[in-house]
Design a protein around this motif. Structure first.
Motif, PDB file in Angstrom:
ATOM      1  N   LEU A 305     -16.495   5.166 -65.772  1.00 53.15           N
ATOM      2  CA  LEU A 305     -15.270   5.370 -65.474  1.00 53.15           C
ATOM      3  C   LEU A 305     -15.281   6.840 -65.292  1.00 53.15           C
ATOM      4  O   LEU A 305     -14.032   7.024 -65.368  1.00 53.15           O
ATOM      5  CB  LEU A 305     -14.273   4.513 -66.360  1.00 53.15           C
ATOM      6  N   GLY A 306     -15.798   7.907 -66.403  1.00 52.65           N
ATOM      7  CA  GLY A 306     -16.044   9.042 -66.296  1.00 52.65           C
ATOM      8  C   GLY A 306     -15.570   9.492 -65.410  1.00 52.65           C
ATOM      9  O   GLY A 306     -16.124  10.603 -64.857  1.00 52.65           O
ATOM     10  N   VAL A 307     -16.761   8.589 -64.217  1.00 49.64           N
ATOM     11  CA  VAL A 307     -16.829   9.411 -62.585  1.00 49.64           C
ATOM     12  C   VAL A 307     -15.600   9.393 -62.113  1.00 49.64           C
ATOM     13  O   VAL A 307     -15.123   8.045 -61.378  1.00 49.64           O
ATOM     14  CB  VAL A 307     -18.050   8.840 -62.156  1.00 49.64           C
ATOM     15  N   PRO A 308     -14.761  11.053 -61.238  1.00 50.80           N
ATOM     16  CA  PRO A 308     -13.852  10.483 -60.086  1.00 50.80           C
ATOM     17  C   PRO A 308     -13.749   9.285 -59.663  1.00 50.80           C
ATOM     18  O   PRO A 308     -13.046   8.985 -59.125  1.00 50.80           O
ATOM     19  CB  PRO A 308     -13.656  12.170 -59.871  1.00 50.80           C
ATOM     20  N   GLN A 309     -15.053   9.048 -58.828  1.00 50.81           N
ATOM     21  CA  GLN A 309     -15.105   8.385 -58.107  1.00 50.81           C
ATOM     22  C   GLN A 309     -15.397   7.190 -58.154  1.00 50.81           C
ATOM     23  O   GLN A 309     -14.165   6.597 -57.389  1.00 50.81           O
ATOM     24  CB  GLN A 309     -16.689   8.746 -56.556  1.00 50.81           C
ATOM     25  N   LEU A 310     -15.731   6.401 -59.028  1.00 51.35           N
ATOM     26  CA  LEU A 310     -15.134   5.363 -59.531  1.00 51.35           C
ATOM     27  C   LEU A 310     -13.806   4.773 -60.506  1.00 51.35           C
ATOM     28  O   LEU A 310     -14.064   3.912 -60.184  1.00 51.35           O
ATOM     29  CB  LEU A 310     -16.706   5.145 -60.567  1.00 51.35           C
ATOM     30  N   MET A 311     -13.539   6.049 -60.916  1.00 46.23           N
ATOM     31  CA  MET A 311     -12.113   5.793 -61.508  1.00 46.23           C
ATOM     32  C   MET A 311     -10.986   5.797 -60.546  1.00 46.23           C
ATOM     33  O   MET A 311     -10.739   4.395 -60.813  1.00 46.23           O
ATOM     34  CB  MET A 311     -11.638   7.415 -62.399  1.00 46.23           C
ATOM     35  N   VAL A 420      -9.585  12.541 -76.664  1.00 47.63           N
ATOM     36  CA  VAL A 420     -11.010  12.124 -75.984  1.00 47.63           C
ATOM     37  C   VAL A 420     -11.215  12.065 -74.030  1.00 47.63           C
ATOM     38  O   VAL A 420     -10.266  12.146 -72.853  1.00 47.63           O
ATOM     39  CB  VAL A 420     -11.253  10.035 -75.392  1.00 47.63           C
ATOM     40  N   ASN A 421     -12.162  13.172 -73.753  1.00 46.53           N
ATOM     41  CA  ASN A 421     -12.497  13.274 -72.639  1.00 46.53           C
ATOM     42  C   ASN A 421     -12.593  12.394 -71.741  1.00 46.53           C
ATOM     43  O   ASN A 421     -13.624  11.273 -71.096  1.00 46.53           O
ATOM     44  CB  ASN A 421     -14.037  14.070 -72.414  1.00 46.53           C
ATOM     45  N   ILE A 422     -11.920  11.815 -70.998  1.00 47.20           N
ATOM     46  CA  ILE A 422     -11.961  10.832 -70.054  1.00 47.20           C
ATOM     47  C   ILE A 422     -12.905  10.868 -69.086  1.00 47.20           C
ATOM     48  O   ILE A 422     -13.952  10.824 -68.256  1.00 47.20           O
ATOM     49  CB  ILE A 422     -10.507  10.460 -69.696  1.00 47.20           C
ATOM     50  N   ILE A 423     -12.035  12.025 -68.432  1.00 55.57           N
ATOM     51  CA  ILE A 423     -12.619  12.581 -67.538  1.00 55.57           C
ATOM     52  C   ILE A 423     -13.049  13.929 -67.873  1.00 55.57           C
ATOM     53  O   ILE A 423     -13.008  15.098 -68.459  1.00 55.57           O
ATOM     54  CB  ILE A 423     -12.120  12.982 -65.966  1.00 55.57           C
ATOM     55  N   ARG A 424     -14.763  14.276 -68.142  1.00 56.59           N
ATOM     56  CA  ARG A 424     -15.272  14.867 -68.129  1.00 56.59           C
ATOM     57  C   ARG A 424     -15.722  16.473 -67.196  1.00 56.59           C
ATOM     58  O   ARG A 424     -16.542  15.944 -66.506  1.00 56.59           O
ATOM     59  CB  ARG A 424     -16.826  14.460 -68.860  1.00 56.59           C
ATOM     60  N   GLU A 425     -15.165  17.762 -67.226  1.00 61.97           N
ATOM     61  CA  GLU A 425     -15.236  18.429 -66.399  1.00 61.97           C
ATOM     62  C   GLU A 425     -15.913  18.357 -65.241  1.00 61.97           C
ATOM     63  O   GLU A 425     -17.485  19.045 -64.901  1.00 61.97           O
ATOM     64  CB  GLU A 425     -16.388  19.637 -67.728  1.00 61.97           C
ATOM     65  N   ALA A 426     -15.653  18.092 -64.396  1.00 64.16           N
ATOM     66  CA  ALA A 426     -15.625  17.380 -63.650  1.00 64.16           C
ATOM     67  C   ALA A 426     -15.558  18.323 -61.995  1.00 64.16           C
ATOM     68  O   ALA A 426     -14.612  19.522 -62.226  1.00 64.16           O
ATOM     69  CB  ALA A 426     -15.125  16.337 -62.433  1.00 64.16           C
TER      70      ALA A 426
END
Length: 486
Positions: A305-311, A420-426
């Motif tokens: 879920l931390g991948v923008p496209q998949l989120m 918490v890093n939901i999306i990590r340095e994308a």
């Protein structure tokens, strides 16, 4: 009369017993009509007497049908034989494949420890032996449909809701025996698996008399609602989640297998996002139940879920809204007006800091700048929407630009909630970050901060088109801003 005979069906029925009765009753009716005159048959047709009515005729009714005494006696004699035959014919015991009409249940055979393929019909066996190309056609194929029907009939002797292991046993045996049926997927049978699951889904739809089917539909097949708050007043957001019945074949073991497979796929240098999204769909029903847990725990279980496209894909599955498409359409219309309002209003200094240093004003820059300037138009605290090389001011989801004091030159972008890093340095821009930010708000059911309530409401309603079922009156500042910008 014979043309009016019908076997009635209500979802489930004992086909062998009913068919046997039907054949015997039909022969008896033909015997009666052969004994009687043709005009009698015409009389029966005029009276609309079918098989069920025939068994309910009384002596007085027969007198009205047959004016000749001999015909009455003959008819009553044969009718008596017919009634005795109906009571004597044994009813075939119901199997899972042919459940009873009245009971709505079946006696399931236990699943074998080692599954063996059943004997195929001659047509299908011959096609498999000659490796018929119809099995791998992209379009519909008669021979593939026949194969799926045979496999379906075999499985329904055991259950109408096969799990992941059962599908694997059947299709694994099939491609082991006939290797040419393998496709390019990791399992070798994903195409056949999808066809078989769709077959079960289609066949279960009309089964309204089975207690098991009704129980499954009540538990998983109906429209469920996910309650969440999206503003400072604690408004309840009702977003309908339609959970497809085809995922009912997944159990706890297969659920973990899907999650592990997604993680492994994403570690590849060139992951297949189509396969990942398919597995996300198959685990959605379970993940929805777990999203109310702490963010750290959820992200540990579902790191994809931390991948923008998949989120964003998760948002589309859950709420039926394409955030990227809606945002693009809205910004094309509003972004130039937001920029102009900031330039001409009291936000001139901020406008100069955001737009002034830009070497070239591109369409992408205008969109990103519009979102950065929007909180200033509402005179709200933008640090609750985004911050640059600093920690978020609150526990609510916040966009963090890393590596540069200029958000347009940031090396990476993160979305942080509860530390918490939901999306990590994308590698995403402001527009995509805002889309992901709202996905986090909705998926984790988070309330908007008071300090940026109007900005968030405006983006939600007029840019992303995310609506609430029990929506309340839109705040006056939001309405005024919308009328000004459009």
């Amino acid at each position: 009369m014979l043309s009016n005979w019908r076997t009635r069906r209500s979802g489930f029925w004992c086909s062998q017993g009913r068919r046997k009765n039907f054949i015997l009753l039909t022969h008896m009716c033909m015997m009666i009509l052969s004994i009687l005159h043709y005009t009698t048959e015409c009389s029966l047709l005029e009276q609309q007497i079918d098989g069920e009515t025939l068994l309910g005729l009384t002596e007085r009714m027969v007198e009205r049908l047959f004016p000749v005494m001999k015909q009455q006696v003959t008819f009553m004699k044969e009718l008596s034989k017919l009634k005795n035959l109906e009571t004597e014919v044994p009813q075939i015991s119901c199997t899972q494949q042919e459940p009873c009409e009245n009971e709505g249940s079946f006696v399931a055979q236990p699943w074998p420890a080692v599954y063996n393929l059943h004997v195929f019909p001659p047509e299908l066996q011959a096609a498999l032996q000659r490796k018929d190309p119809g099995f791998k056609k992209k379009d519909k194929s008669h021979i593939r449909a026949l194969l799926i029907q045979v496999l379906f009939d075999s499985i329904t002797k055991h259950t109408w809701y096969p799990n992941h292991k059962m599908y694997g046993d059947v299709l694994g045996s099939l491609i082991t025996r006939f290797p040419f049926l393998k496709d390019g997927s990791s399992s070798g049978y994903d195409t056949l698996l999808e066809c078989l699951r769709n077959k079960f889904k289609k066949e279960r739809i009309p089964l309204v008399s089975s207690s098991i089917v009704l129980q499954m539909k009540e538990k998983y097949g109906i429209k469920r609602k996910c309650a969440g708050q999206t503003d400072s007043e604690g408004l309840t957001q009702q977003q309908e989640i339609v959970l497809d019945l085809e995922v009912m074949g997944e159990d706890e073991t297969s659920f973990r297998e899907h999650i592990n497979a997604i993680t492994l796929e994403l570690h590849k240098s060139n992951p297949s996002y189509s396969e990942v999204k398919n597995r996300m769909k198959r685990t959605l029903f379970k993940r929805v139940q777990l999203m109310d847990r702490p963010a750290a725990e959820v992200m540990e279980q579902f790191p994809f879920l931390g991948v923008p496209q998949l989120m964003l894909h998760e948002m589309t599955m859950r709420f039926g809204t394409d955030l990227a498409k809606n945002m693009e359409t809205s910004l094309n219309e509003m972004a130039p007006n937001i920029i102009r309002s900031a330039k001409e209003g009291s936000q001139k200094k901020l406008y100069a800091n955001v737009i002034g240093p830009a070497e070239e004003i591109t369409e992408g820059l205008v969109r990103n700048a519009a979102l950065i300037l929007l909180p200033a138009l509402f005179k709200e605290n933008a640090s609750f929407l985004y911050c640059v090389d600093s920690e978020p001011k609150g526990p609510t989801p916040t966009i963090v630009f890393n590596g540069s004091p200029d958000p347009f030159k940031a090396e990476s972008v993160s979305i942080i909630m509860d530390n918490v890093n939901i999306i990590r340095e994308a590698d995403i821009d402001m527009t995509q970050a805002v889309e992901c930010l709202f996905a986090v708000y909705f998926l984790f059911n988070v309330q908007y901060p008071v300090d940026i309530k109007h900005t968030m409401t405006f983006i939600q309603k007029y840019m992303l088109k995310l609506r609430q079922e029990h929506d309340t009156r839109t705040p006056i500042p939001v309405l005024k801003m919308y009328s000004q910008l459009v």
